[in-house]
Design a protein around this motif. Structure first.
Motif, PDB file in Angstrom:
ATOM      1  N   ALA A 109       0.962  -1.249   0.073  1.00  0.00           N
ATOM      2  CA  ALA A 109      -0.037  -0.107   0.147  1.00  0.00           C
ATOM      3  C   ALA A 109       0.942   1.412   0.148  1.00  0.00           C
ATOM      4  CB  ALA A 109      -0.777  -0.019   1.238  1.00  0.00           C
ATOM      5  N   ALA A 110       0.673   2.248  -0.810  1.00  0.00           N
ATOM      6  CA  ALA A 110       1.443   3.443  -0.862  1.00  0.00           C
ATOM      7  C   ALA A 110       0.505   4.637  -1.074  1.00  0.00           C
ATOM      8  CB  ALA A 110       2.230   3.324  -2.250  1.00  0.00           C
ATOM      9  N   SER A 111       1.525   5.638  -0.680  1.00  0.00           N
ATOM     10  CA  SER A 111       0.795   6.992  -0.858  1.00  0.00           C
ATOM     11  C   SER A 111       1.911   7.931  -1.389  1.00  0.00           C
ATOM     12  CB  SER A 111       0.177   7.700   0.310  1.00  0.00           C
ATOM     13  OG  SER A 111      -0.970   7.012   0.866  1.00  0.00           O
ATOM     14  N   ALA A 112       1.771   8.825  -2.307  1.00  0.00           N
ATOM     15  CA  ALA A 112       2.647   9.869  -2.806  1.00  0.00           C
ATOM     16  C   ALA A 112       2.364  11.108  -2.744  1.00  0.00           C
ATOM     17  CB  ALA A 112       3.324   9.159  -4.213  1.00  0.00           C
ATOM     18  N   ARG A 113       3.315  12.186  -2.752  1.00  0.00           N
ATOM     19  CA  ARG A 113       3.119  13.541  -3.053  1.00  0.00           C
ATOM     20  C   ARG A 113       4.536  14.134  -2.873  1.00  0.00           C
ATOM     21  NH1 ARG A 113      -1.365  17.762  -0.319  1.00  0.00           N
ATOM     22  NH2 ARG A 113      -0.364  19.662  -0.761  1.00  0.00           N
ATOM     23  N   ASN A 114       4.472  15.122  -3.852  1.00  0.00           N
ATOM     24  CA  ASN A 114       5.906  16.038  -3.717  1.00  0.00           C
ATOM     25  C   ASN A 114       5.795  16.924  -2.503  1.00  0.00           C
ATOM     26  OD1 ASN A 114       6.413  15.128  -6.142  1.00  0.00           O
ATOM     27  ND2 ASN A 114       5.813  16.733  -7.385  1.00  0.00           N
ATOM     28  N   HIS A 115       7.028  16.861  -1.688  1.00  0.00           N
ATOM     29  CA  HIS A 115       7.226  17.923  -0.727  1.00  0.00           C
ATOM     30  C   HIS A 115       7.874  19.057  -1.362  1.00  0.00           C
ATOM     31  CE1 HIS A 115       8.732  19.776   2.723  1.00  0.00           C
ATOM     32  NE2 HIS A 115       8.413  18.919   3.486  1.00  0.00           N
ATOM     33  N   GLU A 116       6.955  20.258  -1.022  1.00  0.00           N
ATOM     34  CA  GLU A 116       6.977  21.470  -1.913  1.00  0.00           C
ATOM     35  C   GLU A 116       7.994  22.422  -1.364  1.00  0.00           C
ATOM     36  OE1 GLU A 116       2.902  22.842  -2.945  1.00  0.00           O
ATOM     37  OE2 GLU A 116       2.408  20.967  -1.945  1.00  0.00           O
ATOM     38  N   GLY A 117       8.748  21.891  -0.311  1.00  0.00           N
ATOM     39  CA  GLY A 117       9.971  22.768   0.169  1.00  0.00           C
ATOM     40  C   GLY A 117       9.761  23.136   1.301  1.00  0.00           C
ATOM     41  N   SER A 118      10.946  23.410   2.202  1.00  0.00           N
ATOM     42  CA  SER A 118      11.106  23.602   3.744  1.00  0.00           C
ATOM     43  C   SER A 118      10.458  25.076   3.847  1.00  0.00           C
ATOM     44  CB  SER A 118      12.533  23.703   4.038  1.00  0.00           C
ATOM     45  OG  SER A 118      13.062  24.687   3.258  1.00  0.00           O
ATOM     46  N   ASP A 119      10.092  25.833   2.893  1.00  0.00           N
ATOM     47  CA  ASP A 119       9.405  27.259   3.143  1.00  0.00           C
ATOM     48  C   ASP A 119       7.923  26.962   2.987  1.00  0.00           C
ATOM     49  OD1 ASP A 119       9.771  26.859   0.442  1.00  0.00           O
ATOM     50  OD2 ASP A 119      10.317  28.773   0.093  1.00  0.00           O
ATOM     51  N   THR A 120       7.483  25.729   2.549  1.00  0.00           N
ATOM     52  CA  THR A 120       5.946  25.864   2.219  1.00  0.00           C
ATOM     53  C   THR A 120       5.059  25.978   3.816  1.00  0.00           C
ATOM     54  OG1 THR A 120       6.710  23.978   0.508  1.00  0.00           O
ATOM     55  CG2 THR A 120       4.225  24.156   1.473  1.00  0.00           C
ATOM     56  N   THR A 121       3.916  27.019   3.469  1.00  0.00           N
ATOM     57  CA  THR A 121       3.266  27.350   4.362  1.00  0.00           C
ATOM     58  C   THR A 121       1.891  26.824   4.426  1.00  0.00           C
ATOM     59  OG1 THR A 121       2.655  29.198   3.234  1.00  0.00           O
ATOM     60  CG2 THR A 121       4.728  29.344   4.920  1.00  0.00           C
ATOM     61  N   THR A 122       1.624  26.016   3.405  1.00  0.00           N
ATOM     62  CA  THR A 122       0.234  25.563   3.044  1.00  0.00           C
ATOM     63  C   THR A 122      -0.025  24.201   3.833  1.00  0.00           C
ATOM     64  OG1 THR A 122       0.967  24.501   1.003  1.00  0.00           O
ATOM     65  CG2 THR A 122      -0.075  26.471   0.721  1.00  0.00           C
ATOM     66  N   TYR A 123       0.799  23.524   4.463  1.00  0.00           N
ATOM     67  CA  TYR A 123       0.803  22.437   5.167  1.00  0.00           C
ATOM     68  C   TYR A 123       0.017  22.780   6.574  1.00  0.00           C
ATOM     69  CZ  TYR A 123       3.888  20.440   1.783  1.00  0.00           C
ATOM     70  OH  TYR A 123       4.516  20.001   0.595  1.00  0.00           O
ATOM     71  N   ALA A 124      -0.387  22.020   7.357  1.00  0.00           N
ATOM     72  CA  ALA A 124      -0.933  22.236   8.814  1.00  0.00           C
ATOM     73  C   ALA A 124       0.194  22.731   9.551  1.00  0.00           C
ATOM     74  CB  ALA A 124      -1.631  20.930   9.318  1.00  0.00           C
ATOM     75  N   ILE A 125       1.171  22.342   9.453  1.00  0.00           N
ATOM     76  CA  ILE A 125       2.342  22.676  10.123  1.00  0.00           C
ATOM     77  C   ILE A 125       3.454  23.085   9.037  1.00  0.00           C
ATOM     78  CG2 ILE A 125       4.324  22.341  11.739  1.00  0.00           C
ATOM     79  CD1 ILE A 125       2.597  20.099  12.824  1.00  0.00           C
ATOM     80  N   PRO A 126       3.871  24.325   9.070  1.00  0.00           N
ATOM     81  CA  PRO A 126       4.554  24.856   7.650  1.00  0.00           C
ATOM     82  C   PRO A 126       5.998  24.097   7.566  1.00  0.00           C
ATOM     83  CG  PRO A 126       3.814  26.567   8.879  1.00  0.00           C
ATOM     84  CD  PRO A 126       3.491  25.505   9.651  1.00  0.00           C
ATOM     85  N   GLY A 127       5.884  23.462   6.316  1.00  0.00           N
ATOM     86  CA  GLY A 127       7.091  22.713   6.004  1.00  0.00           C
ATOM     87  C   GLY A 127       7.128  21.288   6.468  1.00  0.00           C
TER      88      GLY A 127
END
Length: 356
Positions: A109-127
């Motif tokens: 079973a797998a899930s994938a997504r690109n990590h958009e960078g250490s400066d990304t602020t759109t995640y629940a916890i930035p980065g």
């Protein structure tokens, strides 16, 4: 975001593809023994941060279980990752179980997504990018099975960088007892680049406008019988979508209509239906969501769940059907991911009995 950074991201995304190779490395020791939760589930958490270098698959956590033939266990993994670069780095989470001979059982079973960078602020916890994956392990024979949570990082960015699995927030859960009568669904074969045109797409041009996952994919519709002693049932589905911008290596060329940056919006509806004696819908239980899949993220998993569903005796059967409606709203054409390399499942569902 600076003009230089945007240019670098565009160049990297043109070459970046989700690679899900069914490789196996020797399982690492469990990072944390964990504690039993609620008497039925054990969660093993990562005790210390663990780096995931570019181009490597890292075993993060494992649990070994001795099962009888036909015994079933639900495993759920969570990988929360940070990055040392502001560039885009692909991330894949896998939950893999092997038997005593080292063979994978039954699928990964797998899930994938690109990590958009250490400066990304759109995640629940930035980065901090979290991914989840669910697997139903069904033991074909009696014996010991070792289940491992793995993380893979991949990118064509130059330089030295890595992703990091975050301690405490990265974990692997497994049932301590049999999930009697539970059932697994998965989408048909759909390779990353789709050279044979086997994948299902929703969008404009030659793509379909909408689709039913697990229902109109050309394979037989699978029905599930709730256990005679079950009072209620529950179900969950993970559906992976990929945007098909021009130049991506993750979609058929015929489906690449727009330059990168258009993004995509889709509506989804997860349905778990109790059928009547004629095979038609008697009671439909559903949950809906509108999802935006950005070209930076490129891959996005939607997690849907329904629990405490009563089994209505008036329907005359204990038969259920699972399906997920996916409708294109705007933007890029979207691919509905399936099984890659014959073993790695990106879109799947599970039904469970709930006993008094």
């Amino acid at each position: 975001m600076t003009t230089t950074k945007r240019a670098v991201r565009r160049a990297v995304m043109a070459a970046l593809a989700m690679v899900l190779v069914p490789l196996w490395t020797a399982p690492a020791g469990a990072a944390d023994t964990g504690a039993a939760g609620a008497g039925t589930i054990t969660r093993i958490s990562l005790a210390a941060d663990r780096d995931i270098p570019r181009g490597e698959t890292v075993d993060l956590l494992q649990r070994t279980m001795t099962l009888a033939a036909g015994e079933k266990r639900h495993l759920r993994g969570r990988l929360e990752a940070t990055s040392t670069t502001t560039g885009i780095v692909g991330l894949t989470l896998r939950v893999r179980c092997i038997n005593a001979a080292g063979a994978t059982v039954p699928v990964v079973a797998a899930s994938a997504r690109n990590h958009e960078g250490s400066d990304t602020t759109t995640y629940a916890i930035p980065g901090h990018l979290p991914l989840y994956a669910d697997l139903l392990l069904s033991a074909p024979t009696a014996g010991a099975y070792t289940c491992v949570l793995q993380g893979t990082a991949y990118s064509s960015l130059p330089g030295t960088y890595h992703l990091t699995a975050v301690a405490g927030s990265t974990w692997l859960e497994a049932d301590d007892t049999d999930q009697t009568g539970a059932r697994w669904w998965q989408n048909p074969a759909c390779e990353s680049a789709d050279p044979s045109g086997a994948c299902t797409y929703v969008g404009g041009g030659p793509a379909r406008r909408d689709a039913w996952v697990f229902y109109d994919d050309g394979t037989p519709v699978q029905q599930w019988q709730a256990h005679p002693s079950a009072v209620t049932v529950s179900a969950r589905a993970n559906v992976e979508l990929t945007t098909c911008y021009q130049g991506t290596a993750s979609c058929s060329e015929a489906m690449q209509a727009y330059p990168r940056g258009q993004n995509a919006v889709v509506d989804t509806r997860f349905e778990f239906i109790q059928l009547d004696t004629t095979g038609h819908a008697c009671r439909t239980h559903s949950t809906s969501a509108r999802r935006t899949v950005t070209d930076d993220a490129h891959h996005s998993v939607g997690y849907s769940a329904l629990s405490g569903i009563p089994i209505d005796s008036a329907c005359g059967t204990r038969t259920f059907l699972m399906r997920v409606y996916v409708k294109h709203v705007s933007g890029q054409t979207v691919k509905i991911d399936g099984v890659q390399s014959g073993i790695t499942s990106l879109t799947n569902g599970i039904a469970f009995n709930e006993f008094p």
